[in-house]
Scaffold this motif. Sequence first.
Motif, short mmCIF file in Angstrom:
data_model
loop_
_atom_site.label_atom_id
_atom_site.label_comp_id
_atom_site.label_asym_id
_atom_site.label_seq_id
_atom_site.Cartn_x
_atom_site.Cartn_y
_atom_site.Cartn_z
N ILE A 73 0.84 -1.20 0.00
CA ILE A 73 0.00 0.00 0.00
C ILE A 73 0.87 1.25 0.00
O ILE A 73 1.87 1.33 0.73
CB ILE A 73 -0.93 0.03 1.23
N GLU A 74 0.49 2.22 -0.81
CA GLU A 74 1.08 3.56 -0.78
C GLU A 74 -0.06 4.55 -0.53
O GLU A 74 -1.01 4.61 -1.30
CB GLU A 74 1.78 3.90 -2.09
N ALA A 75 0.02 5.29 0.55
CA ALA A 75 -1.06 6.20 0.93
C ALA A 75 -0.53 7.62 1.06
O ALA A 75 0.57 7.84 1.56
CB ALA A 75 -1.70 5.75 2.24
N ARG A 76 -1.36 8.56 0.61
CA ARG A 76 -1.04 9.98 0.75
C ARG A 76 -2.16 10.66 1.53
O ARG A 76 -3.34 10.33 1.35
CB ARG A 76 -0.86 10.64 -0.62
N ALA A 77 -1.77 11.61 2.38
CA ALA A 77 -2.77 12.28 3.22
C ALA A 77 -2.22 13.61 3.70
O ALA A 77 -1.04 13.95 3.47
CB ALA A 77 -3.15 11.39 4.41
N VAL A 78 -3.07 14.35 4.39
CA VAL A 78 -2.66 15.59 5.05
C VAL A 78 -2.86 15.40 6.55
O VAL A 78 -3.99 15.21 7.01
CB VAL A 78 -3.45 16.80 4.55
N GLY A 79 -1.78 15.41 7.28
CA GLY A 79 -1.85 15.27 8.74
C GLY A 79 -1.82 13.82 9.20
O GLY A 79 -2.32 12.92 8.52
N LEU A 80 -1.21 13.62 10.36
CA LEU A 80 -1.18 12.28 10.96
C LEU A 80 -0.93 12.38 12.46
O LEU A 80 -0.44 13.39 12.97
CB LEU A 80 -0.08 11.42 10.33
N LEU A 98 -5.05 11.70 8.88
CA LEU A 98 -6.15 12.55 9.34
C LEU A 98 -7.11 13.01 8.25
O LEU A 98 -8.31 13.04 8.45
CB LEU A 98 -5.57 13.77 10.08
N SER A 99 -6.63 13.43 7.09
CA SER A 99 -7.55 13.98 6.09
C SER A 99 -6.99 13.80 4.68
O SER A 99 -5.79 13.58 4.50
CB SER A 99 -7.80 15.47 6.35
N LYS A 100 -7.89 13.91 3.70
CA LYS A 100 -7.54 13.82 2.28
C LYS A 100 -6.69 12.58 2.00
O LYS A 100 -5.64 12.64 1.37
CB LYS A 100 -6.81 15.08 1.82
N VAL A 101 -7.17 11.45 2.49
CA VAL A 101 -6.43 10.20 2.37
C VAL A 101 -6.68 9.57 1.00
O VAL A 101 -7.83 9.40 0.58
CB VAL A 101 -6.82 9.22 3.48
#
Length: 207
Positions: free
Chosen positions: A176-183, A195-198
Amino acid sequence: MKPQITIDRAQIWIAVAILGFVALGSFWVESAFRQRGEEDAQKLAIRLEPDYYVEQFNFIRLSNSSKANYHLTGDKLVHLPRTDQYEITNPHINSFAEQRTPVTIIAARAVVDQKSNTVIPQREHDIVRLYDNVSVERPDGENSHFMRLETDYLMLTPDDDLITSDHPVTLFTQGIEARAVGLVANIATQQLELLSKVHARLKKRGD
């Protein structure tokens, strides 16, 4: 025959003398404030400069139970007296403890706020802020799988074993490769929450 000084003329001379004293006093006050301002500016400039530095340093932070849990090294550490902060070039942090898979954190730069009662506002916890090319990596372990996190900013709170960020992050795990904003990540429990925009992508075998 001696000239007579009239009352009006005497009052004029007294007024002139008073004005002269006022002018001299104002000049002295202005000079004193200018000199004080220059001295304060010089002191401020001195305090803005690091008061000491250490190259190729090696530091172990002990937990409350006296077991080493953070091993910190870096190319250079400087102390900034004005803010009572430490700035580290190329920090390398290893978090390790019994029955826990070690975690390695690297970055281009770090700023450390140590807990203190002498600064305003008071610092109740040690805080390490990591900047630029930040990477957090955990290898395969008995109770965990490989994980790597990449971002440009992280905040580490060693007392709570927490890592947080409000910046874009990229997480790599097995498949898995995941991108997001905040953790929010807990090093002790080795749990992580995006946290968001995952956005996640399943990697094909061999990618």
